[in-house]
Design a protein around this motif. Structure first.
Motif, short mmCIF file in Angstrom:
data_model
loop_
_atom_site.label_atom_id
_atom_site.label_comp_id
_atom_site.label_asym_id
_atom_site.label_seq_id
_atom_site.Cartn_x
_atom_site.Cartn_y
_atom_site.Cartn_z
N SER A 104 0.84 -1.21 0.00
CA SER A 104 0.00 0.00 0.00
C SER A 104 0.87 1.25 0.00
CB SER A 104 -1.01 0.00 1.15
OG SER A 104 -0.39 -0.31 2.36
N LEU A 105 2.03 1.19 0.67
CA LEU A 105 2.95 2.33 0.65
C LEU A 105 3.44 2.60 -0.78
CD1 LEU A 105 4.79 4.43 2.06
CD2 LEU A 105 6.45 2.59 2.44
N THR A 106 3.76 1.53 -1.50
CA THR A 106 4.25 1.67 -2.87
C THR A 106 3.17 2.27 -3.77
OG1 THR A 106 5.66 -0.25 -2.50
CG2 THR A 106 5.32 0.41 -4.78
N ALA A 107 1.93 1.82 -3.57
CA ALA A 107 0.82 2.36 -4.36
C ALA A 107 0.64 3.84 -4.07
CB ALA A 107 -0.46 1.59 -4.05
N ASP A 242 2.40 2.41 8.77
CA ASP A 242 1.09 2.18 9.39
C ASP A 242 0.19 3.41 9.25
OD1 ASP A 242 1.86 -0.30 10.26
OD2 ASP A 242 2.55 0.44 12.21
N TYR A 243 0.85 4.57 9.18
CA TYR A 243 0.07 5.80 9.11
C TYR A 243 -0.78 5.86 7.86
CZ TYR A 243 2.12 8.12 5.17
OH TYR A 243 2.46 8.45 3.92
N VAL A 244 -0.37 5.15 6.78
CA VAL A 244 -1.01 5.32 5.48
C VAL A 244 -2.51 5.16 5.60
CG1 VAL A 244 -1.24 4.36 3.16
CG2 VAL A 244 1.02 4.58 4.20
N ALA A 245 -2.90 4.15 6.35
CA ALA A 245 -4.32 3.94 6.56
C ALA A 245 -4.94 5.18 7.18
CB ALA A 245 -4.52 2.74 7.46
N ASN A 246 -4.11 5.92 7.96
CA ASN A 246 -4.84 6.80 8.83
C ASN A 246 -4.29 8.09 9.41
OD1 ASN A 246 -7.34 7.18 9.89
ND2 ASN A 246 -7.47 4.96 10.14
#
Lengths: 385, 451
Positions: A104-107, A242-246
């Motif tokens: 998800s980070l890469t996306a 982990d922050y990506v989600a939120n």
């Protein structure tokens, strides 16, 4: 009896980094500016911030565009301002602990790259941060992420000719004539003016109310741990994917993720926690423990490093996590530049530019529709949360 | 885990008196203290000490005996006091083998004492320049002398035992310089027999050691190449500005300075106790007639609620001990407190700190020694919009270093013109590993980065 303090083209409420940036850009555009600050320069959230100018933590969209514009402006300021504001383009490193987090980070990074962000995949993050823990899945390096010392920057911006700073002065209301501002009223006199900019950060809802308007800005508390000074062990701003989600979470409960960075002065700064608990200044030991645990997990050598101090601040939270920038839709001459949550330092420069362009009738450097003060509709419950 | 009825923080005169009183009334009491030996700064001593270095030694031995009836938790440094039911004291124990521990109690009595108050002047950061309390601690605690040729400067009666202590430990004391000229405001003190006898004792000791005592004088600069070699002493006007042409130098290797005391209020702030102005106008914990703070089930005694010396500390400690056990104190104790508070107020009035010390500073005199912030940078920060010590910290790094402003805080507050804010959420340095070890919070790994 109120007495006149000397008029100004624009009165800025708040001497934090956003108010300072607005004042600086207005003065640069040729306006005379009076800054009204009830406490002191950087006395609010600016003084509790780490001073990061980040593009890495923003998803493609209006906020990222604002951040990129701001970053360019900060770079110009760092070159032109007289005093050292500790501008350091140290870069950010976002670390993924699992393959799923890395995907998800890469996306995210791909989307950010399309929007103009420099990104670089890093297979082994320890090539950039040798003291990072073993066994991460990978990382993305964001070389544009930078840092300034926000209090020094605010003070320096406010020194610009054309700006008068009144500390210890509280805005109590406005004088309106025909629905338009003719003066700002303070507890020590009135300031004749045609424009007032609400840059009161976390306290912007209160200022809006005194001006006869309404804004949904509420405090979101955060703590920072500060270690003893160390030789440079951590070179980037390092945080977990982990922050990506939120960053966009809106719950009132405690949310934490590890954010760790070294500073030029030596101490390592450790964040970040978010809680919606009003303006409660009580120190939460569980939150401090959680921040420590996450930092130690990311950088095991920190286990034996001492925390020297801790501080807390209150981010100006808005329901959609976007700042509020633009003219008030009911009070003529009232502008808002607030609600930047945890990104106020990074977004300040562009915010100042956009407000100055608006006040002088110039063409805005980017589309500001997403930041409109009127977008929340009424009645607004969040403001009173 | 044990939950005490009462935890007393501090084992100085106030804390020991509080513990004695509370234990005598049947409470389960812990005395939590950073030092290895009881006594605090006032009764600081060496193991096996016979008391020859001390006044009030009999009072101390009686109070110390009361520790038999309590849990004396020595060497416990409290890094945070967390209010609750029960309250929790987060502590560190040991030195090289430091480890974290917690102490829980339903009621707390804060008797955290005070530390030396310093004023900056050119050269105050040279090795050989000590606080008066630091010089005294060397002698009382370790039997060491600070140097061979000493000068004592500052203000207040506390300079006298420091000077006689230095002399007794073998130093030649070349002068005691009190910046104030005590006037009729000292008269209330002269009516206190204990203090009059004590003062006479010091006067005799000064004579015996041939120590000159000058009022209206101060050490306004220290000089030396890498360490203290001499000091400049000048006569002062009423506001403490040096009178032109009165400066002279004294060769010395030790300078002990003391300009009063600053209460340690971090833990009171953690617990949510309101602060008020003490006898000299600087912040102290606010207490009511029963020594109760504004925080639930928290009392304060001794210097924490107003610097007034050991006798007032013992009286207020005992009163807090009665109150925390729900007992009515004897009326005689209340009368003694009223009298001792009047004396403390007289002491503060007779030996104030006057503004003229600021004229001793040069542009490059360090205000904050930890962060090496010179006076000129402090003035720039004030000009740039700092209005209190927090603003000074943000705009000049004053007070941002290891001591968290404990050394420079008073001077910084005077310079910026607002009271000190003892807001130190972490009162003692704590290792991240020890902090992390207590992590039991539910995991929500969800917050983002900030700017």
């Amino acid at each position: 009896m109120v007495k006149p303090l000397g008029g100004a083209d624009v009165v800025v409420v708040g001497a934090g980094i956003v108010g300072a940036a607005v004042a600086y850009e207005c003065a640069t555009a040729g306006l005379t500016v009076a800054v009204v600050e009830r406490d002191q320069v950087s006395g609010g959230t600016t003084g509790a911030g780490e001073g990061n100018l980040l593009v890495s933590d923003k998803e493609p969209g209006p906020e990222l565009d604002l951040a990129l514009l701001s970053l360019r402006r900060w770079r110009e300021w760092a070159e032109t301002l007289d005093t050292d504001i500790e501008y350091e383009p140290k870069g950010g490193l976002v670390v993924a602990s699992t393959a799923a987090a890395l995907a998800s980070l890469t996306a995210l990074a791909e989307g950010q790259r399309a929007a103009g962000v420099e990104t670089a995949a890093v297979a082994d993050p320890r090539t950039l941060e040798p003291h990072l823990r073993d066994g991460t899945a990978g990382a993305v390096h964001y070389p544009q992420d930078s840092q300034v010392m926000p209090s020094l920057a605010a003070a320096e911006l406010l020194r610009r000719p054309g700006i008068t700073v009144h500390t210890g002065l509280t805005l109590t209301g406005l004088t309106l004539t025909g629905g338009k501002i003719t003066a700002a009223v303070t507890d020590a006199g009135t300031i004749p003016t045609g424009a007032v900019v609400n840059a009161a950060g976390t306290w912007a809802a209160e200022v809006a109310a005194r001006c006869g308007s309404e804004l949904p800005v509420a405090p979101r508390r955060g703590f920072v741990l500060v270690t003893e000074p160390l030789p440079r062990m951590i070179r980037h701003k390092v945080y977990s994917a982990d922050y990506v989600a939120n960053v966009a979470a809106g719950t009132a409960g405690l949310e934490t993720s590890p954010v760790v960075e070294g500073t030029a002065a030596g101490p390592v700064l450790i964040g970040a926690s978010r809680e919606r608990v009003g303006f409660d200044k009580t120190v939460s030991v569980p939150v401090l423990r959680r921040l420590a645990a996450q930092a130690v997990e990311l950088f095991p050598f920190l286990t034996d490093v001492q925390v020297m101090r801790a501080y807390r601040g209150f981010r100006p939270y808005t329901p959609d996590h976007l700042p509020i920038i633009g003219a008030d839709e009911t009070v003529g001459g009232l502008w808002h530049a607030c609600g930047h949550e945890g990104a106020g330092v990074g977004l300040a420069a562009a915010t100042g530019l956009l407000v100055a362009q608006g006040l002088t009738g110039g063409k805005p450097a980017l589309d500001t529709a997403a930041f409109r003060p009127g977008r929340f509709g009424r009645p607004v419950e969040e403001a009173h949360a | 885990m044990t939950v005490y009825d009462i935890a007393v923080i501090g084992a100085g005169p106030a804390g020991l008196a509080a513990a004695e009183t509370a234990a005598a009334r049947g409470a389960r009491v812990a005395v939590v203290d950073a030092a290895e030996h009881p006594g605090g700064q006032f009764y600081r001593h060496r193991p096996g000490d016979d008391g020859s270095r001390h006044h009030h030694w009999r009072a101390f031995t009686r109070l110390r005996d009361a520790l038999k009836n309590v849990d004396h938790l020595a060497g416990h440094r409290v890094w945070h006091a967390e209010p609750g039911e029960p309250h929790t004291l987060h502590c560190l124990v040991g030195h090289a083998d430091e480890r974290p521990t917690t102490v829980r109690a339903q009621h707390l009595i804060l008797a955290t004492g005070a530390h030396d108050r310093s004023l900056p002047f050119p050269g105050w950061d040279l090795p050989g320049v000590l606080t008066a309390g630091g010089a005294q601690a060397l002698w009382k605690g370790h039997g060491l002398t600070a140097g061979a040729r000493a000068v004592v400067a500052g203000t207040g009666p506390f300079l006298l035992p420091v000077a006689t202590g230095l002399a007794a430990s073998g130093a030649t004391v070349h002068g005691v310089f009190d910046a104030n000229r005590p006037d009729r405001r000292v008269l209330p003190l002269a009516t206190d027999p204990a203090r009059a006898i004590e003062a006479a004792g010091y006067a005799a000791a000064l004579l015996r050691h041939r120590i000159p005592y000058r009022t209206g004088h101060a050490v306004i600069a220290a000089h030396g190449d890498g360490r203290l070699e001499e000091v400049t002493v000048a006569r002062l006007d009423r506001d403490w500005r040096p009178l032109p042409g009165t400066g002279r130098t004294i060769t010395c290797d030790t300078l002990a300075t003391g300009y009063g005391f600053t209460p340690q209020l971090e833990l009171a702030v953690h617990l949510g106790c309101a602060l008020t102005e003490g006898f000299d106008g600087t912040p102290v914990a606010a207490v009511d007639a029963a020594q109760a703070t504004t925080a639930p089930r928290v009392w304060a005694a001794g210097e924490t609620c107003g610097v007034g010396g050991a006798t007032l500390a013992i009286v207020t400690g005992a009163l807090a001990g009665y109150a925390a056990t729900g007992a009515r104190p004897p009326a005689s104790l209340l009368r003694r407190r009223a009298r001792q508070r009047r004396l403390a107020a007289a002491l503060a009035a007779a030996w104030p700190v006057r503004d003229g010390w600021k004229s001793w500073l040069t542009d490059d005199t360090l205000i904050c020694r930890c962060e090496e912030v010179p006076h000129s940078r402090v003035e720039q920060a004030i000009a740039a919009g700092a209005r209190d010590t927090r603003g000074l910290k943000l705009l000049s790094r004053t007070g941002m270093g290891r001591c968290q402003g404990r050394v420079c805080g008073y001077a910084a507050a005077c310079l910026v013109g607002a009271p000190e804010r003892p807001d130190r959420p972490i009162a003692q340095p704590v290792r991240l590993g020890d902090l992390a070890a207590g992590d039991t919070a539910p995991i929500h790994p969800r917050a983002g980065a900030d700017t």
